[in-house]
Scaffold this active site. Structure first.
Site, PDB file in Angstrom:
ATOM      1  N   THR A  56      43.209  42.380  42.785  1.00  0.00           N
ATOM      2  CA  THR A  56      44.277  43.222  43.279  1.00  0.00           C
ATOM      3  C   THR A  56      44.665  44.225  42.201  1.00  0.00           C
ATOM      4  O   THR A  56      44.574  43.863  41.098  1.00  0.00           O
ATOM      5  CB  THR A  56      45.611  41.986  43.455  1.00  0.00           C
ATOM      6  N   ASP A  60      51.663  36.373  45.366  1.00  0.00           N
ATOM      7  CA  ASP A  60      51.788  35.122  46.332  1.00  0.00           C
ATOM      8  C   ASP A  60      51.760  35.835  47.916  1.00  0.00           C
ATOM      9  O   ASP A  60      51.243  34.873  48.641  1.00  0.00           O
ATOM     10  CB  ASP A  60      52.932  34.127  45.972  1.00  0.00           C
TER      11      ASP A  60
END
Length: 311
Positions: free
Chosen positions: A220, A253
């Site tokens: 990411t 998350d």
């Protein structure tokens, strides 16, 4: 698909100091620091990696089971999880401890002084993993108790259960050998670009070595999106623009929840990352990791505005 999430459950207790820390800290007396900050209130929010991921999954219409540990003060959080259809039978209560808690004091310049009490997180969750059906399950190991982060990947690997390894902020607490073993055989390793460098340094592995040990490496990159790497190719995944960025905490998350939702739908990993990107953008638009919400219709419309039809 049965989704099992190993990770932390915690209370985030946030305080605001209506001044600047620098006005009350004497640089020449830093070696004998003794300060007290009068805050103008406290906000308690639900958090922890497992809790955040499970919450986002519930918004996406997916049920999950949390494998974690909590303390004697967990009651309100427990009620919230069950209200969202999240299974709590994998959560161990340590009666002599408090639930893990992060105490955050922020001043008017957005400087922070944080204190973290691991509390019950010091103990393994001791879930009976034999209850997991290998034919229907997927596991995600997020940052939490170190014993669980070492033991759960081993169990999944030995029993043919696909799992996602997400070591995050616990990378420094894991040895190179522990990281190497947990990564080896994972369906997906998910990290940000800085964490990838930390793993490479700790294990002595190159990126190519890591990719050879997992089916997929997801890296990411914050506002630059993410990249899915396999031994054969690399795919860049874009972002869904946020209406307003208020708090990036919890976006990772939320991304993982969207990823799991995509896998549950039978999407490829690259396609599932697009759902992750969509879920993450909701998280950054609110302060707190579980303060946002959306309907599936809203989510689909936002996804399709960037990535096209969600079928």
């Amino acid at each position: 698909m049965q989704i099992y999430i190993s990770g932390s459950l915690a209370f985030d207790r946030i305080m605001t100091f209506p001044d600047k820390f620098s006005n009350h800290i004497l640089p020449d007396k830093i070696h004998i620091l003794n300060v007290s900050f009068l805050v103008n209130g406290l906000v308690e929010r639900f958090g922890g990696t497992a809790g955040n991921i499970a919450y986002n999954l519930s918004l996406l219409g997916e049920k999950s089971t949390i494998l974690s540990q909590v303390g004697k003060d967990f009651g309100p959080y427990d009620e919230r999880l069950q209200q969202h259809g999240i299974a709590v039978d994998g959560i161990r209560t340590i009666e002599q401890e408090f639930t893990a808690g992060c105490y955050i004091t922020t001043d008017m310049s957005d400087n922070q002084i944080n204190g973290f009490n691991p509390g019950a997180m010091k103990y393994p969750c001791q879930y009976d993993m034999s209850r997991i059906d290998p034919a229907e399950a997927i596991g995600l190991i997020a940052p939490g108790n170190i014993h669980d982060m070492v033991d759960h990947p081993k169990y999944y690997r030995e029993h043919g259960i696909p799992y996602i390894f997400d070591p995050g902020q616990q990378i420094p607490a894991l040895s190179g050998d522990q990281l190497n073993e947990a990564i080896d055989g994972a369906e997906i390793l998910i990290v940000n670009d800085y964490e990838l460098e930390m793993i490479k340094k700790s294990t002595g592995l190159s990126k190519a070595d890591i990719v050879g040990k997992v089916a997929y490496l997801i890296t990411t990159l914050g506002e630059k999106g993410s990249v899915v790497t396999t031994v054969d190719d690399e795919t860049a995944i874009g972002v869904v623009p946020a209406r307003e960025v208020l708090d990036p905490t919890g976006a990772g998350d939320a991304f993982r929840a969207g990823l799991l939702k995509g896998l549950a739908m039978g999407k490829t990993v690259a396609e599932a990352c697009k759902l992750g990107a969509t879920c993450a953008t909701y998280a950054v638009e609110f302060k707190g990791t579980q303060e946002h919400s959306f309907t599936l219709e809203e989510f689909t419309a936002r996804y399709e505005s960037v990535f096209g039809p969600l079928t």
